[in-house]
Every structure is written in structure tokens, then in C-alpha cells.
Design a protein around this motif. Structure first.
Motif, PDB file in Angstrom:
ATOM      1  N   SER A 272       0.713  -1.177  -0.134  1.00  0.00           N
ATOM      2  CA  SER A 272       0.092   0.139  -0.175  1.00  0.00           C
ATOM      3  C   SER A 272       0.773   1.240   0.039  1.00  0.00           C
ATOM      4  O   SER A 272       0.422   2.126  -0.695  1.00  0.00           O
ATOM      5  CB  SER A 272      -0.956   0.091   1.196  1.00  0.00           C
ATOM      6  OG  SER A 272      -1.730  -0.833   1.165  1.00  0.00           O
TER       7      SER A 272
ATOM      8  N   ILE B  89       2.632   1.650  -3.699  1.00  0.00           N
ATOM      9  CA  ILE B  89       1.759   1.801  -4.738  1.00  0.00           C
ATOM     10  C   ILE B  89       1.002   2.996  -4.484  1.00  0.00           C
ATOM     11  O   ILE B  89       0.703   3.656  -5.697  1.00  0.00           O
ATOM     12  CB  ILE B  89       0.620   0.537  -4.805  1.00  0.00           C
ATOM     13  CG1 ILE B  89       0.091   0.533  -6.334  1.00  0.00           C
ATOM     14  CG2 ILE B  89      -0.582   0.804  -4.072  1.00  0.00           C
ATOM     15  CD1 ILE B  89       1.226   0.267  -7.266  1.00  0.00           C
ATOM     16  N   LYS B  90       1.077   3.707  -3.483  1.00  0.00           N
ATOM     17  CA  LYS B  90       0.221   4.871  -3.256  1.00  0.00           C
ATOM     18  C   LYS B  90       0.748   6.257  -4.089  1.00  0.00           C
ATOM     19  O   LYS B  90      -0.268   7.002  -4.656  1.00  0.00           O
ATOM     20  CB  LYS B  90       0.060   5.553  -2.027  1.00  0.00           C
ATOM     21  CG  LYS B  90       1.387   5.896  -1.214  1.00  0.00           C
ATOM     22  CD  LYS B  90       1.301   6.403   0.196  1.00  0.00           C
ATOM     23  CE  LYS B  90       2.616   6.754   0.792  1.00  0.00           C
ATOM     24  NZ  LYS B  90       2.571   7.140   2.292  1.00  0.00           N
ATOM     25  N   ASP B  91       1.898   6.381  -4.761  1.00  0.00           N
ATOM     26  CA  ASP B  91       2.341   7.296  -5.401  1.00  0.00           C
ATOM     27  C   ASP B  91       2.750   6.824  -6.842  1.00  0.00           C
ATOM     28  O   ASP B  91       3.333   7.614  -7.500  1.00  0.00           O
ATOM     29  CB  ASP B  91       3.626   8.210  -4.743  1.00  0.00           C
ATOM     30  CG  ASP B  91       4.811   7.325  -4.645  1.00  0.00           C
ATOM     31  OD1 ASP B  91       4.557   6.062  -5.114  1.00  0.00           O
ATOM     32  OD2 ASP B  91       5.680   7.753  -4.430  1.00  0.00           O
ATOM     33  N   LYS B  92       2.333   5.885  -7.085  1.00  0.00           N
ATOM     34  CA  LYS B  92       2.817   5.143  -8.433  1.00  0.00           C
ATOM     35  C   LYS B  92       1.496   5.453  -9.499  1.00  0.00           C
ATOM     36  O   LYS B  92       0.251   5.632  -8.926  1.00  0.00           O
ATOM     37  CB  LYS B  92       2.960   3.862  -8.369  1.00  0.00           C
ATOM     38  CG  LYS B  92       4.111   3.151  -7.483  1.00  0.00           C
ATOM     39  CD  LYS B  92       5.428   3.950  -8.088  1.00  0.00           C
ATOM     40  CE  LYS B  92       6.611   3.549  -7.163  1.00  0.00           C
ATOM     41  NZ  LYS B  92       6.487   3.874  -5.704  1.00  0.00           N
TER      42      LYS B  92
ATOM     43  N   LYS C 153      -0.766   4.509 -12.879  1.00  0.00           N
ATOM     44  CA  LYS C 153      -1.784   3.341 -13.253  1.00  0.00           C
ATOM     45  C   LYS C 153      -0.901   2.622 -14.079  1.00  0.00           C
ATOM     46  O   LYS C 153      -0.200   2.937 -14.831  1.00  0.00           O
ATOM     47  CB  LYS C 153      -2.900   3.790 -13.740  1.00  0.00           C
ATOM     48  CG  LYS C 153      -3.976   4.207 -12.858  1.00  0.00           C
ATOM     49  CD  LYS C 153      -4.911   3.254 -12.207  1.00  0.00           C
ATOM     50  CE  LYS C 153      -5.771   3.955 -11.468  1.00  0.00           C
ATOM     51  NZ  LYS C 153      -6.781   3.109 -10.475  1.00  0.00           N
TER      52      LYS C 153
ATOM     53  N   SER D  21      -4.025  -6.025  -3.549  1.00  0.00           N
ATOM     54  CA  SER D  21      -3.369  -4.724  -3.351  1.00  0.00           C
ATOM     55  C   SER D  21      -3.245  -3.858  -4.757  1.00  0.00           C
ATOM     56  O   SER D  21      -3.407  -2.811  -4.716  1.00  0.00           O
ATOM     57  CB  SER D  21      -1.946  -5.040  -2.611  1.00  0.00           C
ATOM     58  OG  SER D  21      -2.305  -5.126  -1.263  1.00  0.00           O
ATOM     59  N   LEU D  22      -2.760  -4.703  -5.603  1.00  0.00           N
ATOM     60  CA  LEU D  22      -2.457  -4.076  -6.932  1.00  0.00           C
ATOM     61  C   LEU D  22      -3.468  -4.036  -7.914  1.00  0.00           C
ATOM     62  O   LEU D  22      -3.473  -3.209  -8.875  1.00  0.00           O
ATOM     63  CB  LEU D  22      -1.264  -4.736  -7.426  1.00  0.00           C
ATOM     64  CG  LEU D  22       0.061  -5.026  -6.366  1.00  0.00           C
ATOM     65  CD1 LEU D  22       1.096  -5.786  -7.063  1.00  0.00           C
ATOM     66  CD2 LEU D  22       0.453  -3.307  -6.259  1.00  0.00           C
TER      67      LEU D  22
ATOM     68  N   PRO E  35      -6.553  -2.574  -8.098  1.00  0.00           N
ATOM     69  CA  PRO E  35      -6.961  -1.494  -8.342  1.00  0.00           C
ATOM     70  C   PRO E  35      -6.269  -0.347  -8.982  1.00  0.00           C
ATOM     71  O   PRO E  35      -6.743   0.466  -9.442  1.00  0.00           O
ATOM     72  CB  PRO E  35      -7.331  -0.936  -6.889  1.00  0.00           C
ATOM     73  CG  PRO E  35      -7.283  -2.131  -6.076  1.00  0.00           C
ATOM     74  CD  PRO E  35      -6.314  -3.040  -6.832  1.00  0.00           C
ATOM     75  N   HIS E  36      -4.886  -0.647  -8.997  1.00  0.00           N
ATOM     76  CA  HIS E  36      -3.865   0.148  -9.695  1.00  0.00           C
ATOM     77  C   HIS E  36      -3.510  -0.157 -11.285  1.00  0.00           C
ATOM     78  O   HIS E  36      -2.791   0.475 -11.810  1.00  0.00           O
ATOM     79  CB  HIS E  36      -2.577   0.391  -8.717  1.00  0.00           C
ATOM     80  CG  HIS E  36      -2.775   0.868  -7.590  1.00  0.00           C
ATOM     81  ND1 HIS E  36      -2.906   2.063  -7.311  1.00  0.00           N
ATOM     82  CD2 HIS E  36      -3.248   0.254  -6.455  1.00  0.00           C
ATOM     83  CE1 HIS E  36      -3.177   2.553  -5.978  1.00  0.00           C
ATOM     84  NE2 HIS E  36      -3.314   1.387  -5.595  1.00  0.00           N
TER      85      HIS E  36
ATOM     86  N   GLU F 115      -4.920   0.048 -15.064  1.00  0.00           N
ATOM     87  CA  GLU F 115      -5.734   0.736 -15.655  1.00  0.00           C
ATOM     88  C   GLU F 115      -6.440   0.207 -16.389  1.00  0.00           C
ATOM     89  O   GLU F 115      -6.722  -1.259 -16.595  1.00  0.00           O
ATOM     90  CB  GLU F 115      -4.944   1.592 -16.757  1.00  0.00           C
ATOM     91  CG  GLU F 115      -4.192   0.845 -17.882  1.00  0.00           C
ATOM     92  CD  GLU F 115      -3.565   1.769 -18.829  1.00  0.00           C
ATOM     93  OE1 GLU F 115      -3.877   1.708 -19.833  1.00  0.00           O
ATOM     94  OE2 GLU F 115      -2.441   2.753 -18.375  1.00  0.00           O
TER      95      GLU F 115
END
Length: 206
Positions: free
Chosen positions: A111, A114-117, A119, A140-141, A143-144, A146
Motif C-alpha cells: 500500500s 503503490i500510493k504514489d505510482k 496506473k 493490493s495491486l 485497483p492500480h 488501468e
């Protein structure tokens, strides 16, 4: 420099690693390659010259250090690569290649990472190949990823795939992640399939 005349399989066979058509351990002649590049080349080739973001879990290889990082950098001409491993591989970082240390079994670490990465167009899980780690990473991933992106899980021949098969029917469940994450996955998987040998899972996001 990107060379459209060379296939991803050819690139990986040159750089090493088991994603291509030939791979063997030192002092051995047994071919241990998984031929994942045939699938990757088919679905990724339209994006070879686009400015995409690619994430890969699992970089360390005792036989061909940095092979995967080198291969993806050759295949994509404008991509930004994000690689993570529990082993320190930060020496592989370069322009357009971001390398970090991360434990895919640690939700807090993921978490935070990934928060500042951005999509991602593609996410590849070539990590520790154990069910809890695979599910924790997916929760965790995903949702990130695209919209229209693809999530790949490798080396499933050594994993209990019982729950993963339910991704095909949007009825996925697991004891390893929260109900909210399970709900998000089921509602956002466009389609999912497994390679003929069952080693590779391909998940398309809506």
C-alpha cells in the motif's frame, strides 16, 4: 533501442530467464523454459511503442541477473518499468527503470509502495509463487491497473489454483484479503483465462 523485427521470445532467449523458449540451469542441458513470451507478445505487441507503465514482481535470478529487466527494456521503446523484489536488486535501476525492495506478503508495504505510482498497463507477478502472496498482491495491486490493462500471474504449476479459477466466472473468493478487495476484483475483472498448460493466468480489467 526498440527493434520491431525481433520478438519478445527472441529477446528473452538472448537475455536469459525462463519466460522465453529456452532456459537451463548452469551445467545442465534440460530446457526449463515456460514459453510465456508467446502470450505476452500476442497481447503486448500493440503497445510496444506507447508510453505505458509496466510493473513486475520478482526480479532476482541467480543464473541470469537482471534478465527480465533488460528484456522488457528492449521490448518496449517508451515504457516506464517498475520492478520490485524482496531481494535488493536496486543496482538494476536506470533511466526509465525503477527498482524497489518490497515484500509481496506485506500489505502495508504494498500500500505504501503503490500510493504514489501511476496506473499500470501491465502487472506481472513472477514473485514467490505461493497462494497467499499471489492473492495479497492481486488484492493490493489490481485497483492500480488501468482500465483495459492486464494482470499476469506466472508459474501456477506450483500453486493451488482452486480459488483463482473462480476469476473466470467473477466468483473469486479468498481467506487472504478483505471482502472489499474481493468485491472490487469480481466487479472489475472483464475476463480471465489460463494458458493451455495452466502455468499462466491472464486477467483483463474492465
Amino acid at each position: 533501442m526498440n527493434n520491431k523485427k525481433i520478438t519478445l521470445t527472441e529477446i528473452f532467449d538472448e537475455e536469459g530467464g525462463d519466460k522465453g523458449s529456452y532456459f537451463t540451469h548452469k551445467d545442465s542441458t534440460e530446457n526449463l523454459a515456460h514459453n510465456y513470451t508467446k502470450v505476452y507478445d500476442e497481447v503486448m505487441s500493440p503497445f510496444r511503442d506507447e508510453e505505458i507503465n509496466l510493473m513486475e514482481i520478482g526480479l532476482w535470478c541467480p543464473f541470469f541477473p537482471g534478465s527480465s529487466v533488460k528484456a522488457w527494456s528492449r521490448y518496449f521503446s517508451k515504457a516506464t518499468y517498475y520492478g520490485v523484489d524482496i531481494v535488493d536488486c536496486t543496482q538494476l535501476a536506470s533511466e526509465g527503470v525503477n527498482i524497489d525492495i518490497m515484500d509481496q506478503r506485506n500489505e502495508k508495504q504494498m500500500s505504501s509502495y503503490i500510493k504514489d505510482k501511476p496506473k499500470f498497463k501491465f502487472i506481472i507477478d513472477d514473485g514467490c509463487h505461493e497462494e497467499d502472496a499471489i492473492i495479497l498482491s492481486l488484492g493490493s495491486l489490481f485497483p492500480h491497473l488501468e482500465s483495459g490493462g492486464m494482470y499476469f500471474i506466472e508459474d501456477l504449476h506450483v500453486v493451488d489454483k482452486t480459488n483463482l479459477y473462480n476469476l473466470v466466472t467473477n466468483k473469486f473468493t479468498s481467506e487472504y484479503i478483505s471482502e472489499d478487495k474481493i468485491k472490487y476484483i469480481n466487479e472489475n475483472v472483464d475476463r480471465c483465462y489460463f494458458s493451455e498448460d495452466g502455468k499462466l493466468c491472464v486477467i483483463y480489467k474492465k
